[in-house]
Design an enzyme around this catalytic site. Structure first.
Site, PDB file in Angstrom:
ATOM      1  N   HIS A 857      14.853  21.331 -20.982  1.00 40.73           N
ATOM      2  CA  HIS A 857      15.520  21.522 -19.687  1.00 40.73           C
ATOM      3  C   HIS A 857      14.744  20.762 -18.621  1.00 40.73           C
ATOM      4  CE1 HIS A 857      17.591  23.231 -16.305  1.00 40.73           C
ATOM      5  NE2 HIS A 857      16.464  23.784 -15.854  1.00 40.73           N
ATOM      6  N   ASP A 936      15.784  23.349  -9.154  1.00 38.77           N
ATOM      7  CA  ASP A 936      16.238  23.646 -10.521  1.00 38.77           C
ATOM      8  C   ASP A 936      17.736  23.950 -10.481  1.00 38.77           C
ATOM      9  OD1 ASP A 936      16.527  24.304 -13.151  1.00 38.77           O
ATOM     10  OD2 ASP A 936      15.115  25.988 -13.142  1.00 38.77           O
ATOM     11  N   CYS A 989      21.466  18.838 -16.800  1.00 40.59           N
ATOM     12  CA  CYS A 989      20.270  19.136 -16.011  1.00 40.59           C
ATOM     13  C   CYS A 989      19.524  17.863 -15.619  1.00 40.59           C
ATOM     14  CB  CYS A 989      19.348  20.076 -16.786  1.00 40.59           C
ATOM     15  SG  CYS A 989      18.947  19.491 -18.452  1.00 40.59           S
TER      16      CYS A 989
END
Length: 1047
Positions: A857, A936, A989
């Site tokens: 991620h 994020d 991501c």
């Protein structure tokens, strides 16, 4: 009358035929007169009769009634001469005596005498009087209705019984069809003789008047009568007002009636009333409703039904119950109980329904056709349109649907579904009397019928021509609406039951060829030339036309294709021709070229810019697979069309292989079927071409393939190869991965700049949808942003670490490889990356970008103002367009929510003391806060570990660069998690990380006053195109570097 059998109870009033009447004794009449004189105010003979329109309904005057009564009515004390079971009783009139209704024998004609002789007397309890009761129950008019309604006390009814007129019924068995019915109506059950057959199948038609005459008699007069009268009393006034027209037509034919004073007659009449009442009350009862439908049942089914009936449905048992009633009328205790029960029935209609439900249902099954016809004509007088609809419906169905009203359970729900929509529009305001499905039958006078069954009785009573004409005149609109209402139900239920009466009804209304040769298919899409349409209904195939309803964009179109212009057709099913994995079946229609102008006209000239060959082909994508029955019916329709058009080839469907050459040369721009449908399923050769421009690289081809699964077409033009690759018709498109050697596409930044990053063709694969971006693409685009997108001033103040930086910082190493085991963990981590900053001092920068990858991620950490030890407020520069300045003025009064992380929620005491003072000056100042921003898109990372590792790194790096010690803690280097745009899948991501950096360079954050809101930093559609933008950028740089190297 048979008087010879000893011990047999004589009827309460015998019917004397052919003018023989027994006059009442003078003593008895004297007693009746004495009783009537006691309460003269209770008796008003002329009062109810004065309300009647005798001139319109009756040909016999009141005086004629009196004279007829004196001459032909029996004495009312006849029953008192002989008691029950032969025991004599006194002739004194008991106050509990019930009202006895006498019917005149109508069998005075020759046919009636023959009929009496043919009836066997195999039951001792059935006499001629019973036969007359069953044969000649009257069709009551409004006059007799009002007369019976006013009979309240017993002594009044006894006195008025002399004034009740006789009514002569016309024998409906006078026709040839009636005599045929007499011969075929015998039943073989032991306890059902011909008399019972006549009683069950030839009850004369009861109109609203007969219903009301039964319901208005006092409940203590008869047990059976009390049951039926409780519910039907609600419809008296309403039925009285509307039955005038129908009754006048019957009276013109000489049909009249007369009431007798015999208890069994009343029980029979009560039973008829029960028939009518159940149809009106049990509107939602499927069992009762199903028995009111017109059906055709075999003799075996009728026998089976009658054998299953309980004893209470047997006419013999009914007679026994009538006997018990006669016994109870002499017992005051029993009579009191009966009277109370009758009153309870009036008070509680639900209790009445429970008691009489079974017997009423069975009686309905035995209603004859002529009674049903009278009911259909007179049961709904409250509404003219409702009556007309029922009359036309019965005339439309004609004789094929006449019969005993009985249905098997399998057909009940289907018929209810079909019948209720027809009557729903007429059922308002008729809640008490008119049921949702009244009995509908047909008479012979209303229309000729060609098909006749020996099992079906079709009586032809003498009716007025006006009734027939009324039925015929009103039948036309209902006939036209019937197929529309019942078509869908018939189609869905045709496979569920072996017999569907509504299907036969439609066959009577629609010509057989037109009804049979019609087929509907549910389709999803239609492809005509260049357009693709979505379904707006079912496609209908007939011998005259093909109707295709569809929608294109916002336009709804109903295309009618004339079958005379149809050349060929095809039906391609997936199991036979495995050309399609998308749909179960495709219907193909090929029309003639001279019909294209008509199609273009129907499509409003807005669909085609010009006529083309592809317009001749119509493709219908069906929703589900086609059954064998539907396929055969479709072939029958096409055969009929081919016979009509003289095109014999039309009767033979084209297979996929045969039809393919017709349109395989069409391009995807010309045919929507090829563009939308075949591009993802069948993909014919030369039809679905997708050109791919590739570099001319000669590579050896694999020639030892066992079976080719695709077709490759090559074309060279301007030094480039144009390749067209299509799969075979039985294959699907599959993703093809590059299997050749790895080729370096670009080096960025290009030489002679040092530190260039190479990007290969394998790296491009991660730019496909659903793939994770690798570190090469991340590093390439970050370098591209800082070199090409950021301003010079921002480049001087920023530094971007490689995606390997944090990975090396946190990499675990063997302790044996460490040179100095006395180093702390922070120093060991710093030692791994100490060379990354040998040419740069990060404490001279305002923003340091650190890409972080944890558990596949990606997220971004931005170290802001690492050289500051506390918050600083400065004036806004005049030259910088501040994104944060506008945002800050909007959010200055808000409280800190989730932007400040929980680990650093407490700031230093200096900050807290300064905040109240600076709130007023915040719009004029910008805040520089030493912090670590965590951007994020999922908030799925272990932020605390990341922030702590970066603090420790900064602490060691400060010692190395500044040669002093400084503590980077939660108070002087806080971590913030502002709200940023979030990803909506699990693979973007890395794309969001790159977009965060690009948005920061385009609109940097210069004011770090809390809270920081970045939810609308960039729109979502930017992310959707980011992968393709990066791919095009790499290919563009590849071409530029190629041209530069060649020159």
């Amino acid at each position: 009358m048979d008087k010879g059998k000893a011990g047999r109870r004589r009827s309460s009033a015998e019917i004397v035929t052919e003018g023989k009447r027994k006059k009442p004794s003078s003593s008895e009449l004297h007693k009746i007169t004495k009783i009537l004189n006691a309460k003269p105010e209770d008796v008003h003979v002329q009062s109810p009769l004065s309300k009647l329109r005798s001139s319109e309904h009756w040909d016999v005057s009141l005086q004629g009634w009196k004279r007829s009564l004196r001459n032909k009515v029996l004495s009312l004390d006849h029953k008192s001469k002989k008691g029950v079971r032969g025991h004599p009783v006194t002739s004194k009139i008991s106050p509990e005596r019930q009202l006895k209704v006498m019917l005149t024998n109508v069998l005075w004609t020759d046919l009636g005498r023959k009929f009496r002789k043919t009836l066997p007397r195999n039951d001792a309890n059935l006499c001629d009087a019973n036969k007359v009761q069953s044969d000649s129950l009257p069709s009551t008019s409004v006059d007799s209705l009002e007369t019976c309604q006013k009979l309240e006390p017993l002594h009044q009814s006894l006195n008025l019984s002399e004034r009740i007129p006789r009514v002569i019924l016309t024998n409906v068995l006078g026709t040839k069809l009636g005599r045929k019915y007499i011969k075929t109506s015998s039943v073989t059950e032991a306890n059902l003789g011909d008399t019972d057959n006549l009683q069950s199948e030839q009850l004369s038609s009861s109109s609203d008047g007969s219903l009301e005459s039964c319901q208005n008699l006092n409940p203590h007069k008869n047990f059976f009568l009390s049951e039926s009268s409780s519910q039907s009393s609600k419809t008296d006034n309403y039925a009285k007002q509307t039955s005038y027209t129908k009754e006048k037509r019957r009276d013109d034919d000489g049909i009249s009636f007369m009431s007798d004073t015999q208890p069994k007659d009343l029980s029979s009449g009560s039973r008829d009333c029960d028939h009518l009442e159940v149809g009106s009350r049990n509107k939602d009862d499927t069992n009762s409703v199903s028995r009111m439908e017109p059906t055709l049942i075999s003799r075996k089914r009728k026998k089976r039904l009658r054998s299953n009936l309980p004893d209470t449905h047997n006419p013999a048992s009914l007679y026994k119950s009538a006997e018990q009633t006669k016994e109870q009328e002499n017992d005051p205790a029993v009579f009191t109980e009966l009277e109370k029960s009758s009153e309870n029935y009036h008070e509680d209609p639900k209790l009445f329904e429970e008691v009489t439900y079974e017997s009423i249902e069975s009686d309905f099954a035995q209603l004859p056709s002529d009674c049903g016809q009278e009911l259909a004509l007179s049961a709904s007088p409250q509404m003219t349109s409702g009556c007309s609809a029922m009359e036309t419906f019965e005339s439309s169905i004609s004789s094929d649907t006449v019969g005993n009203s009985t249905l098997v359970v399998k057909d009940e729900n289907e018929l209810n579904t079909i019948e209720k929509p027809v009557l729903s529009e007429h059922s308002e305001g008729n809640l008490s009397f008119i049921s949702a499905e009244p009995i509908v039958v047909s008479s012979d006078e209303e229309g000729p019928t060609e098909q006749k069954s020996s099992e079906i009785l079709k009586l032809q009573p003498k009716q007025d021509d006006a009734i027939s004409h009324e039925s015929e005149s009103t039948s036309e609109p209902v006939v036209s609406e019937l197929p529309l209402i019942t078509c869908e139900s018939v189609q869905t239920s045709s496979e569920l039951c072996s017999y569907n009466p509504v299907m036969e009804n439609i066959s009577c209304l629609i010509p057989k060829n037109e009804m049979d040769l019609q087929l509907d298919f549910i389709f999803t899409s239609v492809y005509i030339g260049k357009i693709k349409g979505a379904s707006k209904g079912c496609v209908t195939f007939t011998t005259k036309y093909i109707k295709i309803p569809f929608q294109v964009s916002v336009h709804e179109i109903s295309l009618l294709v004339d079958t005379t212009h149809l050349k060929r057709f095809g039906l391609w099913k997936n199991k036979d021709d495995d050309h399609s994995k998308k749909s179960h079946a495709i219907l193909f229609l090929w029309v003639s070229s001279n019909y294209l102008q008509e199609i273009q006209t129907q499509l409003e000239n807005s669909v085609f810019s010009q006529q083309s060959k592809s317009t001749e082909f119509i493709f219908l994508e069906l929703h589900s697979s086609i059954s064998q029955r539907e396929e055969l019916k479709l072939k029958d329709i096409m055969t009929e069309i081919s016979t009509t058009n003289g095109e014999l080839e039309l009767s033979y469907p084209l297979s996929w292989v045969q039809a393919l050459p017709l349109f395989q040369n069409l391009s995807s721009k010309e045919s929507s079927f090829i563009h939308y449908y075949c591009a993802s399923t069948c993909s014919f050769p030369a039809a679905t071409t997708e050109e791919m421009k590739m570099k001319s690289v000669s590579q050896p081809s694999n020639t030892d393939t066992a079976k080719p699964t695709y077709t490759l077409l090559q074309k060279q033009s301007s030094g480039c190869y144009s390749l067209s690759i299509t799969s075979n018709p039985d294959e699907e498109w599959r993703e093809v991965r590059h299997t050749g050697p790895v080729q370096k596409l670009i080096v960025y930044p290009p030489p002679p700049t040092k530190g260039g990053l190479g990007v290969t063709n394998e790296d491009l694969e991660c730019l496909e949808e659903g793939e994770f971006l690798n570190d090469v693409i991340i590093d390439f685009y970050l370098k591209y942003l800082i070199l090409e997108k950021a301003s010079d001033e921002l480049v001087e103040r920023s530094h971007i670490f490689s995606s390997f930086f944090y990975k090396c910082l946190t990499r675990k190493e063997n302790n044996l490889t460490e040179d100095n085991p006395n180093l702390s963990m922070a120093q060991r981590r710093h030692k791994r990356v100490r060379t990354w900053t040998r040419h740069i001092n990060i404490f001279n920068k305002d923003y340091i970008f650190v890409p972080v990858n944890e558990s596949s991620h990606w997220y971004l950490a931005v170290i802001c103002f690492p050289w500051l030890e506390e918050v600083v407020y400065e004036d806004f520069p005049q030259t910088i367009p501040q994104y944060s300045q506008a945002e800050e003025s909007h959010h200055d009064s808000r409280t800190i929510d989730n932007d400040l992380h929980t680990s650093s929620a407490l700031s230093s005491g200096t900050e807290d003391s300064q905040s109240p003072e600076m709130n007023v000056t915040v719009p004029k100042k910008m805040c520089k806060r030493p912090c670590i921003l965590i951007l994020d898109s999922l908030k799925a990372a272990s932020i605390q570990n990341t922030v702590q590792n970066l603090r420790e790194y900064l602490e060691v790096e400060w010692e190395v660069k500044r040669k002093t010690h400084r503590e980077f803690s939660k108070t002087n280097m806080v971590d913030l998690c502002p709200k940023v745009p979030k990803q909506d899948n699990s693979s973007d991501c890395g794309v969001y990380l790159l977009q965060y950096v690009e948005s920061f360079f385009k609109d940097p954050i210069v004011n770090f006053e809390l809270p920081i809101h970045l939810e609308k930093w960039f729109p979502r559609h930017v992310i959707k195109t980011k992968r393709e933008d990066i791919r095009e950028l790499i290919l563009k740089l590849h071409l530029q570097q190629q041209k530069g190297s060649s020159s």
